[in-house]
Design a protein around this motif. Structure first.
Motif, PDB file in Angstrom:
ATOM      1  N   ARG A 123       0.927   5.182   1.526  1.00 37.58           N
ATOM      2  CA  ARG A 123      -0.303   5.144   2.352  1.00 37.58           C
ATOM      3  C   ARG A 123      -0.387   3.845   3.150  1.00 37.58           C
ATOM      4  O   ARG A 123      -0.831   3.833   4.299  1.00 37.58           O
ATOM      5  N   ALA A 132      -6.403   3.310  -8.215  1.00 34.53           N
ATOM      6  CA  ALA A 132      -6.604   4.577  -8.917  1.00 34.53           C
ATOM      7  C   ALA A 132      -5.415   5.524  -8.754  1.00 34.53           C
ATOM      8  O   ALA A 132      -5.093   6.280  -9.669  1.00 34.53           O
ATOM      9  N   ASN A 133      -4.757   5.522  -7.596  1.00 34.58           N
ATOM     10  CA  ASN A 133      -3.689   6.488  -7.313  1.00 34.58           C
ATOM     11  C   ASN A 133      -2.279   5.977  -7.603  1.00 34.58           C
ATOM     12  O   ASN A 133      -1.320   6.712  -7.436  1.00 34.58           O
ATOM     13  N   GLY A 134      -2.116   4.756  -7.952  1.00 36.19           N
ATOM     14  CA  GLY A 134      -0.808   4.243  -8.338  1.00 36.19           C
ATOM     15  C   GLY A 134      -0.077   3.539  -7.205  1.00 36.19           C
ATOM     16  O   GLY A 134      -0.437   3.633  -6.025  1.00 36.19           O
ATOM     17  N   GLN A 176      -8.930   3.008  -3.316  1.00 39.29           N
ATOM     18  CA  GLN A 176      -8.160   4.074  -3.960  1.00 39.29           C
ATOM     19  C   GLN A 176      -6.774   3.617  -4.416  1.00 39.29           C
ATOM     20  O   GLN A 176      -6.104   4.333  -5.158  1.00 39.29           O
ATOM     21  N   TRP A 221       1.826   5.775  -4.351  1.00 34.28           N
ATOM     22  CA  TRP A 221       0.862   6.276  -3.361  1.00 34.28           C
ATOM     23  C   TRP A 221       0.419   5.137  -2.438  1.00 34.28           C
ATOM     24  O   TRP A 221       0.319   5.307  -1.226  1.00 34.28           O
TER      25      TRP A 221
END
Length: 191
Positions: free
Chosen positions: A90, A81-83, A78, A86
């Protein structure tokens, strides 16, 4: 006068030399402590108890570690996809979680070591007391220990009383009532 004193001294010397000197036989034996601890039922029970506790608590921790690994794998897929923002946030959360899991593993290990160490110390002091009483009861002057912390480099096997002591200890342990409150009772006995 001098002759009388010399004669008396010589007669005392002769009389004292004629007495048979008493030679007391020194009864000795040894116990192989490593064999004793392997074959002593209470030691086996104690080891099994803490092995079961470690497995149970380890399973709980392992489940958390598995969830962490899954989250880390999801993070990898992910992240693009989320940049980047993020991914950084995370990633920091995952690092913190990983560190907490490491601390939890270490704390669990230390807790089990302390608990088992305290009970093992109590068991060892009980065994020492038992061997002391066993020696007195059976007329031994000395009972030596061999095994991991060897204090005897050689002894004839005929002096090995390990099997006798293990049997006596196991018989005593079987005769004791089984309770979970054994550790507090031993602590109070020390006082």
């Amino acid at each position: 006068m001098k002759k009388a004193l010399v004669i008396i001294a010589l007669s005392i010397l002769v009389v004292s030399c004629n007495k048979a000197t008493e030679v007391k036989e020194v009864k000795t034996a040894y116990v192989d402590t490593s064999v004793l601890m392997k074959e002593y039922t209470e030691a086996k029970d104690l080891e099994a108890k803490y092995k079961a506790q470690a497995e149970e608590k380890g399973r709980q921790l392992q489940a958390e570690i598995t969830r962490f690994k899954q989250d880390a794998a999801n993070f990898q897929s992910q992240a693009q996809a989320n940049g980047q923002a993020w991914a950084q946030q995370r990633g920091a959360e995952l690092q913190k979680r990983e560190q907490q899991l490491g601390y939890a593993q270490q704390a669990l290990s230390q807790q089990l070591q302390q608990e088992s160490g305290a009970e093992m110390d109590s068991l060892v002091s009980g065994v020492k007391k038992f061997i002391k009483d066993y020696g007195k009861k059976n007329g031994y002057s000395y009972i030596y220990g061999t095994g991991d912390a060897a204090s005897i480099l050689y002894a004839e096997e005929k002096y090995d009383i390990t099997k006798d002591v293990v049997k006596a200890l196991n018989d005593k342990y079987k005769a004791e009532p089984k309770t979970d409150d054994k550790a507090p009772a031993k602590e109070e006995a020390k006082k």
